[in-house]
Motif scaffolding. Structure first.
Motif, PDB file in Angstrom:
ATOM      1  N   GLY A  41       0.949  -1.294  -0.004  1.00  0.00           N
ATOM      2  CA  GLY A  41       0.108  -0.129   0.056  1.00  0.00           C
ATOM      3  C   GLY A  41       0.826   1.301   0.251  1.00  0.00           C
ATOM      4  N   PRO A  42      -0.094   2.379   0.248  1.00  0.00           N
ATOM      5  CA  PRO A  42       0.766   3.636   0.283  1.00  0.00           C
ATOM      6  C   PRO A  42       1.943   3.998   1.191  1.00  0.00           C
ATOM      7  N   LYS A  43       1.780   3.244   2.323  1.00  0.00           N
ATOM      8  CA  LYS A  43       3.150   3.401   3.244  1.00  0.00           C
ATOM      9  C   LYS A  43       4.434   2.609   2.589  1.00  0.00           C
ATOM     10  N   ARG A  44       4.042   1.791   1.719  1.00  0.00           N
ATOM     11  CA  ARG A  44       5.439   1.349   1.108  1.00  0.00           C
ATOM     12  C   ARG A  44       6.136   2.205   0.381  1.00  0.00           C
ATOM     13  N   THR A  45       5.698   3.311   0.075  1.00  0.00           N
ATOM     14  CA  THR A  45       6.150   4.516  -0.769  1.00  0.00           C
ATOM     15  C   THR A  45       7.210   5.361   0.173  1.00  0.00           C
ATOM     16  N   LEU A  46       7.033   5.326   1.350  1.00  0.00           N
ATOM     17  CA  LEU A  46       7.979   5.842   2.203  1.00  0.00           C
ATOM     18  C   LEU A  46       9.430   5.600   1.871  1.00  0.00           C
ATOM     19  N   SER A  47       9.536   4.476   1.459  1.00  0.00           N
ATOM     20  CA  SER A  47      10.940   3.798   1.244  1.00  0.00           C
ATOM     21  C   SER A  47      11.586   4.555  -0.105  1.00  0.00           C
ATOM     22  N   ASP A  48      10.745   5.325  -0.620  1.00  0.00           N
ATOM     23  CA  ASP A  48      11.124   5.594  -2.019  1.00  0.00           C
ATOM     24  C   ASP A  48      12.103   6.858  -1.905  1.00  0.00           C
ATOM     25  N   PHE A  49      12.236   7.257  -0.592  1.00  0.00           N
ATOM     26  CA  PHE A  49      13.175   8.457  -0.425  1.00  0.00           C
ATOM     27  C   PHE A  49      14.695   8.019  -0.223  1.00  0.00           C
ATOM     28  N   PHE A  50      14.842   6.442   0.308  1.00  0.00           N
ATOM     29  CA  PHE A  50      15.980   5.953   0.520  1.00  0.00           C
ATOM     30  C   PHE A  50      17.116   6.091  -0.594  1.00  0.00           C
ATOM     31  N   PRO A  51      16.690   5.792  -1.789  1.00  0.00           N
ATOM     32  CA  PRO A  51      17.736   5.869  -2.939  1.00  0.00           C
ATOM     33  C   PRO A  51      18.183   7.368  -2.963  1.00  0.00           C
ATOM     34  N   PRO A  52      17.445   8.243  -3.129  1.00  0.00           N
ATOM     35  CA  PRO A  52      17.990   9.533  -3.139  1.00  0.00           C
ATOM     36  C   PRO A  52      18.839  10.028  -2.194  1.00  0.00           C
ATOM     37  N   ILE A  53      18.529   9.570  -0.763  1.00  0.00           N
ATOM     38  CA  ILE A  53      19.474   9.902   0.133  1.00  0.00           C
ATOM     39  C   ILE A  53      20.709   9.000   0.069  1.00  0.00           C
ATOM     40  N   ALA A  54      20.579   7.973  -0.395  1.00  0.00           N
ATOM     41  CA  ALA A  54      21.696   7.095  -0.323  1.00  0.00           C
ATOM     42  C   ALA A  54      22.858   7.593  -1.622  1.00  0.00           C
ATOM     43  N   ALA A  55      22.095   8.070  -2.696  1.00  0.00           N
ATOM     44  CA  ALA A  55      22.793   8.578  -3.717  1.00  0.00           C
ATOM     45  C   ALA A  55      23.821   9.819  -3.332  1.00  0.00           C
ATOM     46  N   VAL A  56      23.324  10.646  -2.510  1.00  0.00           N
ATOM     47  CA  VAL A  56      23.918  11.914  -1.936  1.00  0.00           C
ATOM     48  C   VAL A  56      24.914  11.507  -0.854  1.00  0.00           C
ATOM     49  N   SER A  57      24.374  10.421  -0.177  1.00  0.00           N
ATOM     50  CA  SER A  57      25.655  10.028   0.748  1.00  0.00           C
ATOM     51  C   SER A  57      26.714   9.261   0.318  1.00  0.00           C
ATOM     52  N   SER A  58      26.397   8.507  -0.867  1.00  0.00           N
ATOM     53  CA  SER A  58      27.631   7.966  -1.738  1.00  0.00           C
ATOM     54  C   SER A  58      28.568   9.077  -2.243  1.00  0.00           C
ATOM     55  N   GLN A  59      28.063  10.045  -2.558  1.00  0.00           N
ATOM     56  CA  GLN A  59      28.558  11.111  -3.345  1.00  0.00           C
ATOM     57  C   GLN A  59      29.527  11.776  -1.999  1.00  0.00           C
ATOM     58  N   VAL A  60      28.977  11.890  -0.951  1.00  0.00           N
ATOM     59  CA  VAL A  60      29.692  12.390   0.017  1.00  0.00           C
ATOM     60  C   VAL A  60      30.819  11.395   0.600  1.00  0.00           C
ATOM     61  N   LEU A  61      30.332  10.144   0.519  1.00  0.00           N
ATOM     62  CA  LEU A  61      31.539   9.224   0.965  1.00  0.00           C
ATOM     63  C   LEU A  61      32.858   9.228  -0.113  1.00  0.00           C
ATOM     64  N   LEU A  62      32.214   9.181  -1.422  1.00  0.00           N
ATOM     65  CA  LEU A  62      33.214   9.074  -2.329  1.00  0.00           C
ATOM     66  C   LEU A  62      34.418  10.331  -2.164  1.00  0.00           C
ATOM     67  N   ARG A  63      34.000  11.387  -1.599  1.00  0.00           N
ATOM     68  CA  ARG A  63      34.972  12.477  -1.542  1.00  0.00           C
ATOM     69  C   ARG A  63      36.340  12.035  -0.491  1.00  0.00           C
ATOM     70  N   ARG A  64      35.838  10.981   0.277  1.00  0.00           N
ATOM     71  CA  ARG A  64      37.264  10.665   1.248  1.00  0.00           C
ATOM     72  C   ARG A  64      38.143  10.101   0.507  1.00  0.00           C
ATOM     73  N   TYR A  65      38.075   9.487  -0.842  1.00  0.00           N
ATOM     74  CA  TYR A  65      38.797   8.739  -1.580  1.00  0.00           C
ATOM     75  C   TYR A  65      39.932   9.839  -2.456  1.00  0.00           C
ATOM     76  N   TYR A  66      39.326  11.191  -2.502  1.00  0.00           N
ATOM     77  CA  TYR A  66      39.953  11.772  -3.538  1.00  0.00           C
ATOM     78  C   TYR A  66      40.371  13.217  -2.945  1.00  0.00           C
ATOM     79  N   VAL A  67      41.749  13.524  -2.789  1.00  0.00           N
ATOM     80  CA  VAL A  67      42.408  14.811  -2.050  1.00  0.00           C
ATOM     81  C   VAL A  67      41.596  16.023  -2.743  1.00  0.00           C
ATOM     82  N   SER A  68      41.523  16.221  -3.934  1.00  0.00           N
ATOM     83  CA  SER A  68      41.075  17.349  -4.557  1.00  0.00           C
ATOM     84  C   SER A  68      39.645  17.315  -5.105  1.00  0.00           C
TER      85      SER A  68
END
Length: 173
Positions: A41-68
């Protein structure tokens, strides 16, 4: 300048973030099921926000591998790949759940969805082309495990892609 500590940091970060995100989406469906809520049902769609949050989080995490900074393409790429993997894992998990769970859950969901649509029919009919929209919505209800998985993948990938591109631009340095 790249850090040599970890080979393929873009791929490693995206796979780790995507799999964790997909697992969280599956866990959300299981939580709904175990708490006697409609897992489709509609409550399932609350998890639709997980991938965008994860995408931005992965971009933040990637920064630790590169000095510049990782640069534009690596930053956008890790976000897109994270969203793709997360959506794929979530869709596969929902498909598996729908195949293994009692088929009466889908019937119950369809009954609830038809009731909700019937209650909203007046709102549809007041709008231009409302009758066609109502009929299309009624016809477009998922009723098989594959249809639920396709819906899950489409919603998760759409939001993930929309957020990962501006996130990558902002987090490139």
């Amino acid at each position: 300048m790249e850090s040599t500590a970890a080979p393929h940091p873009v791929l490693r970060t995206a796979v780790l973030s995507g799999v964790i995100t997909g697992a969280l989406c599956i866990a959300w469906v299981m939580f709904l099921y175990l708490t006697d809520n409609n897992p489709y049902g509609p409550k399932r769609t609350l998890s639709d926000f997980f991938p965008p949050i994860a995408a931005v989080s992965s971009q933040v995490l990637l920064r630790r591998y590169y000095v510049s900074g990782p640069g534009l393409w690596k930053s956008i790429g890790v976000g897109l790949l994270t969203a793709l993997i997360g959506a794929g894992v979530a869709a596969a998990g929902l498909y598996t759940f729908a195949r293994l769970a009692d088929a009466r859950l889908i019937e119950q969901h369809l009954t609830e969805a038809h009731l909700l649509l019937e209650n909203a029919k007046d709102l549809y009919l007041k709008q231009p082309n409302g009758a066609q929209q109502y009929a299309a919505t009624l016809k477009g209800l998922a009723h098989t495990p594959a249809a639920f998985a396709q819906d899950e993948f489409a919603k998760k990938i759409l939001l993930g892609l929309l957020i990962s591109i501006p996130g990558g631009v902002f987090l490139r340095k």
